[in-house]
Scaffold this active site. Structure first.
Site, PDB file in Angstrom:
ATOM      1  N   ASN A 275      40.417  17.392 -27.473  1.00 19.20           N
ATOM      2  CA  ASN A 275      41.864  17.180 -27.416  1.00 19.20           C
ATOM      3  C   ASN A 275      42.304  16.138 -28.441  1.00 19.20           C
ATOM      4  OD1 ASN A 275      41.672  18.606 -24.770  1.00 19.20           O
ATOM      5  ND2 ASN A 275      40.649  16.695 -24.237  1.00 19.20           N
ATOM      6  N   GLU A 308      32.744  16.491 -31.384  1.00 17.70           N
ATOM      7  CA  GLU A 308      34.151  16.432 -30.937  1.00 17.70           C
ATOM      8  C   GLU A 308      35.001  15.685 -31.963  1.00 17.70           C
ATOM      9  OE1 GLU A 308      34.638  18.459 -28.668  1.00 17.70           O
ATOM     10  OE2 GLU A 308      32.559  18.590 -27.982  1.00 17.70           O
TER      11      GLU A 308
HETATM   12  N1  PHE Z   1      35.737  23.127 -27.504  1.00 18.89           N
HETATM   13  C1  PHE Z   1      34.692  22.432 -26.811  1.00 18.89           C
HETATM   14  C2  PHE Z   1      33.670  22.072 -27.888  1.00 18.89           C
HETATM   15  O1  PHE Z   1      32.941  22.879 -28.376  1.00 18.89           O
HETATM   16  C3  PHE Z   1      33.977  23.201 -25.771  1.00 18.89           C
HETATM   17  C4  PHE Z   1      34.755  23.508 -24.554  1.00 18.89           C
HETATM   18  C5  PHE Z   1      35.247  24.772 -24.352  1.00 18.89           C
HETATM   19  C6  PHE Z   1      34.968  22.541 -23.612  1.00 18.89           C
HETATM   20  C7  PHE Z   1      35.954  25.093 -23.236  1.00 18.89           C
HETATM   21  C8  PHE Z   1      35.656  22.853 -22.474  1.00 18.89           C
HETATM   22  C9  PHE Z   1      36.146  24.126 -22.282  1.00 18.89           C
HETATM   23  O2  PHE Z   1      33.619  21.040 -28.378  1.00 18.89           O
HETATM   24 ZN    ZN Z   2      33.260  22.519 -30.412  1.00 17.97          ZN
END
Ligand code: PHE
Ligand code: ZN
Length: 867
Positions: A275, A308
């Protein structure tokens, strides 16, 4: 995309409808601004949302806002009551003009939200998870990644229970409210898709730091955890700062907000979430200290924190047009975090670990009923596509582009990509085009990596003409059929290749990059004086299955002298695999080549201990099975056991020496980690040779350990023994760590992975243990996922393991479908097993599909596994 939902011909169960990549259409309505007002409490949260909407293009379709388990308390359009309807949870509003302001009010109960999607409660903290489609569980919104909005978020909550209020972007203002409440106003200047929205309210303390960016801006960093956990956040903070610096140096990417917050929560479906400005983490990827975390935990934390953080550019600044493009952000970001970790430690060891994971998790996926391309063509539930294929094979695809383009052109391509698509929702195609435009290299055929599933098979055959000194290498490729897709085209396979002299053991000439881009290719090497050995797919430059004829002694020489460390490791593994597979087929095997290779590794002065630890680790039982036509778990187990016994008995002195070495627990240098890795690998092999002595040594290692790596390594060995030391150590471990959730997960996991005939019974008892719960994904996985990965125990011929895992899937599905669905693929591999087991596995899948009230997550995985 919610378009299917209004289709009058849609089947009665709209949740089971497949969505196709080709059906993509731009959004009917854009939402340039979102204003949210949260009145937060665990049982009853009120959400007031104001969306500014704008008609996108010439059409007269209504505004459709997705909702999931939401009940509108009120809906207003431009300040007055509106004409609206609910269709399958979605809010449909007819708008006459080209713009409007939509106000909705809903009420939620975070405490009752067991799916951990949307707004939920974790140990007294209120937090959100919106990727992929969780925002619609918070408020009505198009909730698709190509709708980007500016967010302004006001949150209000009881000051005593929720002293900290966080959301994306910058903190604008705070104040006191009535009845002991307080509030905070957050504003995020960067337009973002709804899946990147986040807020957190809780009683948290911060580990704070400052990072000065390459242009000299100061960024306030904070890692928020329960006060007690603050001492365990240092490594995560160090990792964050290292990642921020690395992204500046390697990709030229600077952080863009004045704040960067990380929050750790105990209940989380995946690893962590990117996020904007407010990353939310599964606490296992934040908290670590010498006493509670292993070296692998430390490395995983660094990798996930970096991952992240890197998403801030590859994901947030440039996001995905639709969920079929998921690998655009995930494949690229995994590749980025892999490169970061390689730069922080040993490149070769990191590559070995990444390839091991790819083979363990992605190859089976690619070869089974759930195989899908890196850019899938359809889905029923998108969460089921957060897979090793999209993530890890996706990362391999990026890596291959870098190999083909070279480092400089690749960097130019990534600069162009970020520059061209900043602030946009892009596609995988956009990424490849940027790489092409920056390098001038045509990647038309390379694009097949995005559309063709299945692991390509490569065969290699070499002939050497001693008279002319010419070696001719004949390569052929075949891309296997996968569900719904046959007759595939040849792909572009970049194969780093060198020849090694069979007599001298030295590399003959330079390494070459061979592009195998037709069904068959012939390559000539000139000036080859001595008989050559083939060192191919070095560094695993292409994610393929390689079959190459090997003469007697060839793998031994390569395992001892290939100058490419990865290739050297591979030759050793291949040597072991050949013996293990022969053993599993019931052949009498000569274990001496494996023993001599391992002796050479242990005695080498040139190899570092981390590499030795990798080279002495035998392929897992699952990996052996993956290489066999039909899997017989008992035969594989017996074969592997026998080889380990032989090695342990033959190399007792050298293994004892490696086991006796050690490193101070506080030393987290790559060398110290390597010493510890080798220590426990040696302990395990020694124990295979002499279980009695092993039990003593393991108990000594356990008692003397000043760090979790040594302690867990010893406990893992004890877990599979039948000795009084086992109970003593497990008892002591439980007493010491029973209050520490993350460490107690290890206690469950180690018993679930144990290689004893009674593992099934122990695991059934653990499922009834007072510390077991279906509600915490980490705890559930510690027991169930580790048991299901324990090939010998899970695949017990009685079928008891299949019934147990199915019971657990169905039980957790009622609370948390995402966690349940991820466990279905182990049953979906039924076709690979001998007929009786295959039938027992299939029967459990039938049982799952026949269960009333099944989630669409589990339905998709189980039904596709039966086809
Ligand atoms: N987008 C996150 C990641 O790969 C993974 C994720 C997907 C987390 C769905 C929570 C729900 O860093
Ligand atoms: Zn990711």
């Amino acid at each position: 995309m919610s378009d299917a939902i209004l289709n009058p011909e849609a089947p009665a169960a709209p949740e089971h409808v497949a969505i196709y990549r080709q059906d993509y259409r731009p959004p009917d309505w854009l939402v340039p601004e979102v204003t949210l007002d949260f009145d937060l409490s665990a049982d009853r949260t009120r959400v007031l949302s104001t969306l500014k909407v704008v008609r996108n293009g010439q059409h007269d379709r209504p505004l459709q806002l997705a909702g999931d388990e939401l009940k509108p308390v009120s809906v207003h359009v431009d300040g007055s009551q509106a004409r609206w309807a609910l269709h399958n949870d979605n809010l449909v509003i007819e708008l006459s003009g080209n713009e409007g302001t939509i106000e909705t009010e809903v009420e939620l109960s975070p405490a009752a939200n067991s799916k951990l999607m949307g707004l939920y409660a974790s140990g007294g903290i209120l937090c959100t998870q919106c990727e992929s489609e969780g925002f619609r569980r918070i408020t009505f919104h198009p909730d698709r990644p190509d709708v980007l909005s500016r967010y302004r978020v006001r949150m209000s909550a009881d000051k005593t229970s929720f002293p900290i209020l966080l959301a994306n972007g910058n903190l604008v203002e705070t104040g006191e409210g009535e009845d002991g409440t307080h509030w905070a106003l957050w504003d995020d200047p960067f337009p973002k898709p709804s899946y990147l929205f986040a807020l957190v309210a809780g009683d948290l303390g911060a580990n704070r730091d400052i990072f000065t960016t390459m242009s000299g801006r100061k960024v306030e960093l904070a890692i928020w955890v329960r006060e007690n956990d603050l001492p365990r956040t240092r490594h995560a903070m160090d990792s964050l700062k290292a990642a921020m610096r690395w992204d500046e140096e390697v990709y030229g990417r600077e952080y863009d907000l004045d704040l960067f917050n990380i929050v750790a929560v105990d209940d989380f479906n995946f690893g962590a979430m990117e996020n904007k400005g407010l990353n939310i983490f599964n606490s296992r990827y934040v908290l670590a200290d010498q006493d509670t975390a292993t070296d692998a935990d430390f490395d995983n934390i660094a990798g996930v924190v970096a991952h992240e953080y890197f998403h801030n550019w590859s994901g947030d600044r440039v996001t995905c047009r639709d969920w079929f493009q998921l690998s655009l952000k995930e494949g690229f970001t995994v590749f980025r975090d892999q490169s970061f970790s390689a730069d922080m430690g040993s490149e070769a060891v990191k590559r070995i670990d990444d390839v091991r994971l790819l083979r363990a998790a992605q190859f089976p996926e690619d070869g089974g009923p759930l195989a899908h391309p890196v850019r899938p063509e359809s889905y029923i539930e998108i969460t089921n596509f957060y897979t090793a294929t999209v993530y890890n094979k996706g990362a391999e695809v990026i890596r291959m582009m870098r190999t083909i383009l070279g480092a400089d052109s690749f960097r130019k391509g990534s600069d162009l990509y970020f520059d061209r698509h900043d602030g946009q929702a892009a596609t995988c195609e956009d990424f490849v085009t940027a790489m092409e435009d920056a390098s001038g290299i045509d990647l038309s055929q390379f694009r097949l990596w995005y559309s063709q599933a299945g692991t390509p098979k490569v065969t290699a055959h070499m002939i050497h003409d001693a008279a002319t000194g010419v070696a001719t290498l004949k390569l052929a490729q075949h891309v296997p059929d996968t569900p719904g897709h046959s007759g595939k085209q040849p792909m572009v396979l970049p194969l780093k290749t060198a020849l090694i002299g069979a007599d001298s053991g030295a590399q003959l000439g330079d390494e070459r990059l061979i592009l195998l881009d037709r069904e068959e290719v012939e390559v000539e090497f000139e000036g080859v004086g001595e008989p050559p050995l083939l060192s191919i797919n070095r560094d695993f430059s292409a994610p393929v299955l390689l079959q190459s004829e090997r003469r007697a002694g060839e793998l031994e020489t390569l395992a001892a002298s290939d100058p490419n460390p990865f290739a050297r490791y591979e030759a050793g593994q291949e040597l072991m695999l050949r013996a293990l597979i022969a053993g599993a087929r019931g052949e009498v095997i000569d274990s001496s080549p494996v023993i001599e290779a391992m002796r050479g590794t242990l005695m080498s002065n040139a190899l570092d201990p981390a590499f030795k630890g990798e080279a002495l680790t035998m392929p897992t039982e699952a990996m052996i099975g993956d290489r066999m036509e039909i899997v017989d778990p008992d035969a594989i187990h017996a074969s592997r056991d026998a080889l380990r016994r032989a090695v342990g008995a033959a190399l007792t002195a050298l293994l004892s020496e490696a086991q006796a070495a050690g490193a101070a627990g506080s030393d987290l240098s790559p060398h110290a980690k390597g010493v510890r890795r080798l220590k426990s690998v040696a302990l395990a092999l020694l124990t295979a040779g002499d279980p009695g002595r092993g039990a003593e040594l393991a108990k000594m290692q356990f008692d003397a350990a000043d760090n979790m790596t040594d302690r867990q390594g010893a406990l893992m060995v004890l877990a599979s023994l039948d000795a009084p030391e086992r109970e003593a150590a497990f008892g002591a471990f439980y007493e010491r760590y029973r209050a520490d959730t993350l460490v107690l997960d290890k206690w469950f996991a180690l018993q679930a992975a144990s290689q004893r005939p009674d593992t099934m019974s122990v695991v059934e008892k653990l499922a009834a243990h007072r510390d077991f719960t279906l509600k915490n994904p980490n705890r559930w996985r510690a027991l169930v996922a580790n048991f299901a990965a324990n090939q010998w125990a899970f695949h017990d011929a009685s079928g008891r393991g299949y019934r147990f895992v199915t019971d657990m899937i169905l039980a957790v599905d009622r609370l948390n479908p995402q966690v349940a669905a991820r466990q279905v693929p182990v049953l979906g591999r039924w076709r690979r097993f001998e007929p009786q087991r295959a039938e027992l596995m299939r029967a459990q899948l039938e049982r799952i599909v026949a269960t009333p009230g099944l989630s669409k997550d589990v339905f998709e995985q189980a039904s596709k596994s039966l086809v």
